[in-house]
Every structure is written in C-alpha cells, then in structure tokens.
Design an enzyme around this catalytic site. Structure first.
Site, PDB file in Angstrom:
ATOM      1  N   HIS A 153      46.971  45.050  33.853  1.00 30.39           N
ATOM      2  CA  HIS A 153      47.844  44.504  34.899  1.00 30.39           C
ATOM      3  C   HIS A 153      49.181  44.183  34.229  1.00 30.39           C
ATOM      4  O   HIS A 153      49.692  43.081  34.363  1.00 30.39           O
ATOM      5  CB  HIS A 153      47.259  43.229  35.482  1.00 30.39           C
TER       6      HIS A 153
ATOM      7  N   GLU B  79      35.228  46.397  37.804  1.00 29.21           N
ATOM      8  CA  GLU B  79      35.701  47.783  37.882  1.00 29.21           C
ATOM      9  C   GLU B  79      34.798  48.764  37.118  1.00 29.21           C
ATOM     10  O   GLU B  79      35.210  49.875  36.796  1.00 29.21           O
ATOM     11  CB  GLU B  79      37.147  47.894  37.372  1.00 29.21           C
TER      12      GLU B  79
ATOM     13  N   HIS C 155      48.209  46.926  42.404  1.00 26.08           N
ATOM     14  CA  HIS C 155      47.170  46.373  41.538  1.00 26.08           C
ATOM     15  C   HIS C 155      47.506  46.494  40.034  1.00 26.08           C
ATOM     16  O   HIS C 155      47.722  45.478  39.379  1.00 26.08           O
ATOM     17  CB  HIS C 155      45.846  47.086  41.893  1.00 26.08           C
TER      18      HIS C 155
HETATM   19 ZN   LIG Z   1      42.469  45.051  37.946  1.00 27.38          ZN
END
Ligand SMILES: [Zn+2]
Length: 214
Positions: free
Chosen positions: A97, A76, A158
C-alpha cells in the site's frame, strides 16, 4: 513434512525490509513465496506486525487454500494463490500500500510505459485491476486478469501487486514500480507524460531478459 524454515525466514526478512523502506505501514500489505516443490505457499499471517512475526507464525497454505500450519493467513491469500496458479514463472508475490502506487490506483487508470525501466522490469505499462473488496474472490480474479503476463499490477482504490521469479526479484520490481509511479505522478503534474513506442518497449524487455548482465 519439511517445515520450510528457509522460506519462512526469507519472507520475514523481506517484510521487515518492506516496512523499513516505507513501502508499507503497520500491518498493511502482504508477501508470499511458493515453495521449491511447488506444493505450498508461505505467506505472512493476518494482522501481525512485521517486526513481531516469527517463523512459527508464518502461514503455510496448500494450493487449495487450506492452512497447513501457522497462524491464519493474510486475507489476500486467495489473490496470491490465483497468481501462482496462473503463472508458472512466478515464485514470489508482494502486495503493498505504498504512497505513489496507491495514488495512481485511486484514479483507476492504466499507466502507459513512460519510463525505460518500466519496459525493462515490468514488461510495459501497468494496468489497474477492476475494483473488488479486500480479500474477495472477485479482487483475486480481477488481479490475475489485469496482471496477465506482466510483473506488476495496480488494484483499484487499494494498492499494488508485484511478482518475481524469486523474492529478491519481486522486491526489486516493487521498488522500481513505486519510484516509476512517483515520476509518473510528477510528470502528470507538469503536463502529459509521453508513452514509449511498443517496439522500443519490446526491445528493452527482450534486452533486459536475455542480454542484460550476460
Ligand atoms: Zn491490501
């Protein structure tokens, strides 16, 4: 070149804190800071346990997403860079998360400002960015757009992203968002959570930014 050791150590400590406070499990999630000279980002490497990351492993990436030193950055990295490029006020980004953040992200719904601390800390409700595959330029774009000028955003199906003026700030926001979304889920189970009025949200945000603790 200066090796940004302080920044690297700071991110490692925050990563361990994130893991130990239950905001993420395994190697999920990622954290970064923008260096004070604004030239680079220090970000957690891809797929390394938070407990095992050393300063040498930390990824130093320039603003064009080139790896300068360390291991391969988190997938990311583009999302983090997208935020830094769009927000001068942001110097730290935390992606988690965590359970309630993911629960609400799974609904793909925006969250109205239903608690005072959401107004104060986040700046209002929390939007959910349109879906994009993990690590994709599309996810990065959708995230930057939905974050806008707020301090937190959800990524559809997500997780969540929180930003701050520094890492401490971003960490506090990450915690407030997770706890607020827990309350939101429980309130939804009980009935209809009621959104705050815009003028009250603006008043609280302004008070928090300009008068709180002064
Ligand atoms: Zn992630």
């Amino acid at each position: 070149m200066c090796n940004y050791i302080e920044e690297k150590k700071m991110v490692i400590e925050a990563g361990k804190k994130m893991l130990n406070s239950g905001l993420t499990v395994g190697t999920w999630g990622n954290l970064s800071v923008r260096t004070k000279d604004k030239k680079y980002m220090v970000i957690t490497p891809s797929g390394v346990d938070y407990e095992k990351i050393t300063p040498e492993m930390m990824s130093l990436v320039d603003m064009d997403e080139n790896l300068v030193s360390g291991k391969k950055p988190s997938i990311e990295a583009g999302l983090h860079l997208g935020i830094y490029k769009n927000r001068e006020d942001v110097n730290a980004v935390i992606h988690t998360h965590s359970i309630y953040t993911c629960t609400v992200a799974a609904t793909r719904e925006d969250v109205p400002p239903v608690l005072d601390e959401m107004a104060q800390i986040v700046g209002g409700g929390i939007k959910t960015a349109k879906y994009g595959l993990p690590g994709s330029p599309e996810l990065a774009r959708n995230c930057v757009e939905a974050l806008d000028d707020r301090m937190a955003v959800l990524l559809a199906n997500h997780g969540g992203v929180c930003v701050g003026k520094d890492l401490q700030d971003a960490f506090k926001i990450t915690n407030v968002v997770e706890v607020s979304l827990k309350s939101y889920c429980l309130a939804k189970a009980m009935g209809n959570p009621v959104a705050l009025d815009d003028k009250d949200v603006d008043f609280m945000r302004d008070f928090f930014l300009n008068k709180y603790g002064k």
